[in-house]
Design an enzyme around this catalytic site. Structure first.
Site, PDB file in Angstrom:
ATOM      1  CB  CYS A 175      -3.874  -5.115   5.740  1.00 13.75           C
ATOM      2  SG  CYS A 175      -4.746  -5.163   7.320  1.00 13.75           S
TER       3      CYS A 175
ATOM      4  CG  HIS B 264      -2.290  -8.635   5.143  1.00 17.19           C
ATOM      5  ND1 HIS B 264      -1.635  -8.330   6.322  1.00 17.19           N
ATOM      6  CD2 HIS B 264      -3.619  -8.622   5.433  1.00 17.19           C
ATOM      7  CE1 HIS B 264      -2.529  -8.143   7.273  1.00 17.19           C
ATOM      8  NE2 HIS B 264      -3.730  -8.318   6.761  1.00 17.19           N
TER       9      HIS B 264
ATOM     10  CG  ASN C 130      -4.101  -9.076  10.494  1.00 14.83           C
ATOM     11  OD1 ASN C 130      -3.329  -8.169  10.236  1.00 14.83           O
ATOM     12  ND2 ASN C 130      -5.261  -9.217   9.866  1.00 14.83           N
TER      13      ASN C 130
END
Length: 330
Positions: free
Chosen positions: A118, A255, A285
């Protein structure tokens, strides 16, 4: 940690893509024991985009790059390096970057994938800016993309509600007049790797047996603790390096893991939450894609303007984290 002021690297174009298929919270409730209120309260996510069965990370990347080309009328023939941040490549090899090169027929370019999960997009941007600052390249294509639906365990109620698919791309070029990069901060805590992982050739990590059989496994509580303690410290280090104050930041683009994480980071770092841009509400996500997707949403909505100071911060598996201060010049 070293002082970094990049004087020659600039972001000159951006593009993005998400699959058409949508998986809403109501859809999730038909799959596992959950509901829309529970998901939104804990994550802020309302829906996520899911790749088709025969749609993979390279396809998402190619469409994001094409979006960049179309919107900014860019030519790719002189791209000297392609860096793709992903941990869900179509294949172990050839790399997604090689598949992009083949699709666009770029004649003379290096190509490789980078896996910092990520935090991948900020790692890839950092690498591209360093290549240009060193005088090794003049034009680098950077893509952040993941197809997390391919590795999500849809029987795991705690993780399957989180993840979606998408891609974002930027061109980084040498520019003596309008450089983008101001400062960076990178860090790693490899001892925390056991908290979020996907099994591969190995079936254990530091002597600990791994579960999941190729699916993503995450201890959300531990990842949350890592993010809300590490990222504010990284932000302080970035501001100290650059000589800027938190009030100088126009937009904070972390993120998009979980809205509660972003809220906590903002509170601990003293950055107003209304300065945060995120892509998780409708996309979930998307790992390495989440920051460029959020940035491009900000561009399309007219929020991000030329001259703005952006704070990008990725964090995730490894455990890795990387922050960049960037001057937006488009």
């Amino acid at each position: 940690m070293t002082q970094s002021t990049f004087l020659h690297a600039a972001i000159t174009a951006i593009g993005s893509y998400v699959p058409h298929k949508q998986l809403t919270n109501e859809d999730m409730a038909a799959m596992v024991d959950t509901n829309d209120e529970w998901i939104v309260q804990r994550t802020g996510i309302k829906a996520r985009r899911i790749a088709e069965e025969n749609e993979f990370t390279s396809h998402l990347c190619i469409k994001a790059v094409q979006d960049l080309v179309d919107r900014y009328e860019k030519v790719l023939d002189d791209v000297e390096l392609i860096i793709v941040a992903t941990h869900t490549p179509d294949l172990p090899f050839p790399s997604v970057a090689c598949l992009i090169q083949a699709h666009f027929g770029i004649p003379a370019t290096g190509a490789y994938d980078l896996n910092a999960t990520c935090a991948g997009f900020t790692y890839a941007l950092h690498t591209a800016s360093g290549m240009i600052e060193a005088g090794l390249h003049r034009k680098v294509l950077v893509v952040g993309a993941d197809s997390l639906s391919k590795i999500t365990d849809y029987t795991d109620r705690s993780t399957c509600i989180l993840f979606g698919d998408g891609a974002g791309a930027v061109l980084v070029e040498r520019s003596d007049e309008l450089p983008s990069y101001v400062a960076h901060h990178l860090g790693t805590d490899g001892t925390g790797g056991k908290h979020v992982y996907r099994t591969g050739l190995a079936s254990e990590l530091n002597g600990i047996p791994l579960a999941g059989e190729g699916k993503l496994v995450q201890n959300g509580r531990e990842v949350y603790k890592f993010a809300v303690s590490t990222v504010p410290q990284g932000i302080s280090a970035l501001l100290e390096k650059s000589g800027l104050q938190k009030e100088d930041i126009d937009w904070f683009i972390p993120h998009s893991a979980n809205l509660r994480i972003i809220e906590s980071i903002c509170e601990k770092s003293g950055i107003a939450f209304d300065k945060a841009l995120y892509s998780l509400v409708h996309y979930g996500n998307t790992s390495a894609a989440s920051i460029p997707l959020a940035l491009d949403l900000g561009v399309k909505e007219g929020k991000v303007k030329s001259g703005d100071t952006l704070l990008l911060y990725g964090f995730g598996g490894g455990l890795t984290h990387a922050g960049l201060l960037v001057k937006w010049t488009l």
